[in-house]
Design an enzyme around this catalytic site. Structure first.
Site, PDB file in Angstrom:
ATOM      1  N   PHE A  30      34.474   6.665  -6.647  1.00 43.65           N
ATOM      2  CA  PHE A  30      33.087   6.952  -6.996  1.00 43.65           C
ATOM      3  C   PHE A  30      32.432   7.709  -5.845  1.00 43.65           C
ATOM      4  O   PHE A  30      32.206   7.166  -4.772  1.00 43.65           O
ATOM      5  CB  PHE A  30      32.335   5.647  -7.283  1.00 43.65           C
ATOM      6  CG  PHE A  30      30.942   5.851  -7.811  1.00 43.65           C
ATOM      7  CD1 PHE A  30      30.724   6.091  -9.148  1.00 43.65           C
ATOM      8  CD2 PHE A  30      29.855   5.797  -6.948  1.00 43.65           C
ATOM      9  CE1 PHE A  30      29.441   6.282  -9.634  1.00 43.65           C
ATOM     10  CE2 PHE A  30      28.571   5.982  -7.424  1.00 43.65           C
ATOM     11  CZ  PHE A  30      28.360   6.232  -8.771  1.00 43.65           C
ATOM     12  N   SER A 270      26.657  -0.792  -5.842  1.00 41.29           N
ATOM     13  CA  SER A 270      26.126  -1.145  -7.152  1.00 41.29           C
ATOM     14  C   SER A 270      26.805  -0.443  -8.328  1.00 41.29           C
ATOM     15  O   SER A 270      27.151  -1.064  -9.316  1.00 41.29           O
ATOM     16  CB  SER A 270      24.620  -0.857  -7.196  1.00 41.29           C
ATOM     17  OG  SER A 270      23.951  -1.541  -6.172  1.00 41.29           O
ATOM     18  N   GLU A 271      26.989   0.870  -8.245  1.00 39.94           N
ATOM     19  CA  GLU A 271      27.400   1.633  -9.414  1.00 39.94           C
ATOM     20  C   GLU A 271      28.917   1.769  -9.567  1.00 39.94           C
ATOM     21  O   GLU A 271      29.410   1.874 -10.689  1.00 39.94           O
ATOM     22  CB  GLU A 271      26.761   3.015  -9.384  1.00 39.94           C
ATOM     23  CG  GLU A 271      25.242   2.970  -9.474  1.00 39.94           C
ATOM     24  CD  GLU A 271      24.619   4.351  -9.454  1.00 39.94           C
ATOM     25  OE1 GLU A 271      25.351   5.327  -9.197  1.00 39.94           O
ATOM     26  OE2 GLU A 271      23.414   4.476  -9.706  1.00 39.94           O
ATOM     27  N   ALA A 272      29.627   1.789  -8.465  1.00 41.87           N
ATOM     28  CA  ALA A 272      31.072   2.002  -8.532  1.00 41.87           C
ATOM     29  C   ALA A 272      31.810   1.005  -9.428  1.00 41.87           C
ATOM     30  O   ALA A 272      32.732   1.381 -10.159  1.00 41.87           O
ATOM     31  CB  ALA A 272      31.667   1.995  -7.129  1.00 41.87           C
ATOM     32  N   LEU A 274      31.072  -0.251 -12.187  1.00 45.04           N
ATOM     33  CA  LEU A 274      30.978   0.060 -13.613  1.00 45.04           C
ATOM     34  C   LEU A 274      32.178   0.879 -14.081  1.00 45.04           C
ATOM     35  O   LEU A 274      32.623   0.742 -15.223  1.00 45.04           O
ATOM     36  CB  LEU A 274      29.691   0.839 -13.917  1.00 45.04           C
ATOM     37  CG  LEU A 274      28.413   0.014 -14.108  1.00 45.04           C
ATOM     38  CD1 LEU A 274      27.901  -0.543 -12.787  1.00 45.04           C
ATOM     39  CD2 LEU A 274      27.316   0.849 -14.770  1.00 45.04           C
TER      40      LEU A 274
END
Length: 327
Positions: A30, A270-272, A274
């Site tokens: 990511f 936070s986003e990785a 997903l």
């Protein structure tokens, strides 16, 4: 271990007609672009020894307040209980970037800059006094006990400042009669550099993955020909609940991998995670392959769209009614 679990899944599928398991592994890279990302912070010491800090970011459940509190306490060499984060306001910290990706680490850097200014002003009074007395003495001497700081990520040669890496192994149980999916076990391994607060980051990983489970398994946006949403309530639009969390959920953080481009060697958390929900998709599809073989439809490739709703999985298996006879 993975090959052993995969063999066990095959044995289970061979001895169960309607309940099928699947297991799969996926990895993710990511990219995080923070070039020009700027955050401001303001720190103020009070006569009672308390410290207030505000910064250009909002804690949306990301734990940024906790991380900033840690940094302030560390730089000022005080107990974290003395530090209070006050609500963000553009009157005190203007021109901040949007709250996304990595406000926590950037806010920590801005707060550290402000704290170092404040610590330098207080240094002459802390030689032989505890913190609270030093603050009172400095205040009586007319020292400015409010300091500000601003941090902006430098623009590098690469498009992404750095990349967050992760891998996942997911195992699921699918009822091929109803299309219901139960996530039996998920193992996540994330490279987050040197974590500012590992507990906060693990919570972010878990929350991000479960949120992605909703996108993968149940959240289906339906509209009519005019574009009007048909499932605008939680009765028909199903977000994940406590019952959708993997039965066994293991999260590990890779050790000894500081990020040379991150704040204090850290990375965004936070986003990785997903992106790792692909392992659930692949595990479900493996279970559906087993169900299709049981139904006599062969093992050839088939299209499987997301979200993996019970209706869609039931259709993918395609068992004929004649096969549903109870012995």
């Amino acid at each position: 271990k993975f090959e052993e679990r995969k063999a066990e899944v095959k044995r289970f599928n061979a001895s169960n007609k309607w309940m099928k398991r699947g297991i799969a592994m996926s990895a993710a890279k990511f990219g995080v672009d923070l070039s020009g990302y700027a955050v401001g912070a303001m720190v103020a010491a009070r006569d009672d020894g308390s410290v207030q800090v505000s910064f250009g970011g909002a804690d949306l459940g990301t734990g940024v307040d906790v991380k900033v509190t840690q940094f302030v306490a560390k730089v000022l060499s005080i107990n974290a209980a003395r530090v209070a984060v006050v609500p963000s306001c553009t009157a005190t910290t203007p021109s901040a970037a949007a709250t996304h990706l990595q406000p926590a680490e950037s806010a920590c850097a801005a707060a550290s800059i402000a704290c170092r200014k404040l610590a330098a002003r207080l240094q002459p009074f802390r030689t032989d006094k505890p913190w609270e007395q030093a603050v009172k003495a400095a205040s009586k001497a007319g020292v400015n006990l409010t300091a500000d700081g601003r941090f902006e990520h430098p623009k590098g040669l690469n498009h992404h400042t750095y990349a967050t890496y992760g891998t996942a192994v997911s195992e699921v149980l699918v009822d091929t009669l109803t299309g219901q999916v139960r996530v039996e076990r998920v193992d996540l391994l994330m490279d987050l550099g040197l974590q500012i607060n590992a507990a906060v980051d693990i919570g972010q990983i878990q929350g991000g993955f479960v949120m992605a489970l909703g996108y993968m398994l149940s959240e289906e946006l339906k509209v009519d020909d005019a574009g009007k949403q048909l499932n605008s309530s939680s009765v028909h639009y199903h977000v994940p609940t406590a019952y959708d969390i993997p039965i066994e959920f293991n999260v590990s953080l890779l050790e000894g991998t500081p990020s040379p481009a991150g704040i204090s060697g850290s990375k965004s958390s936070s986003e990785a995670p997903l992106c790792l929900v692909n392992s659930v998709y692949l595990a479900v599809k493996e279970a559906i392959y087993a169900g299709r073989m049981e139904a006599g439809r062969g093992g050839g490739w088939f299209m499987l769209d997301v979200p993996l709703t019970p209706e869609r999985l039931r259709q993918a298996v395609g068992a004929e009614p004649e096969a549903m006879v109870v012995p």
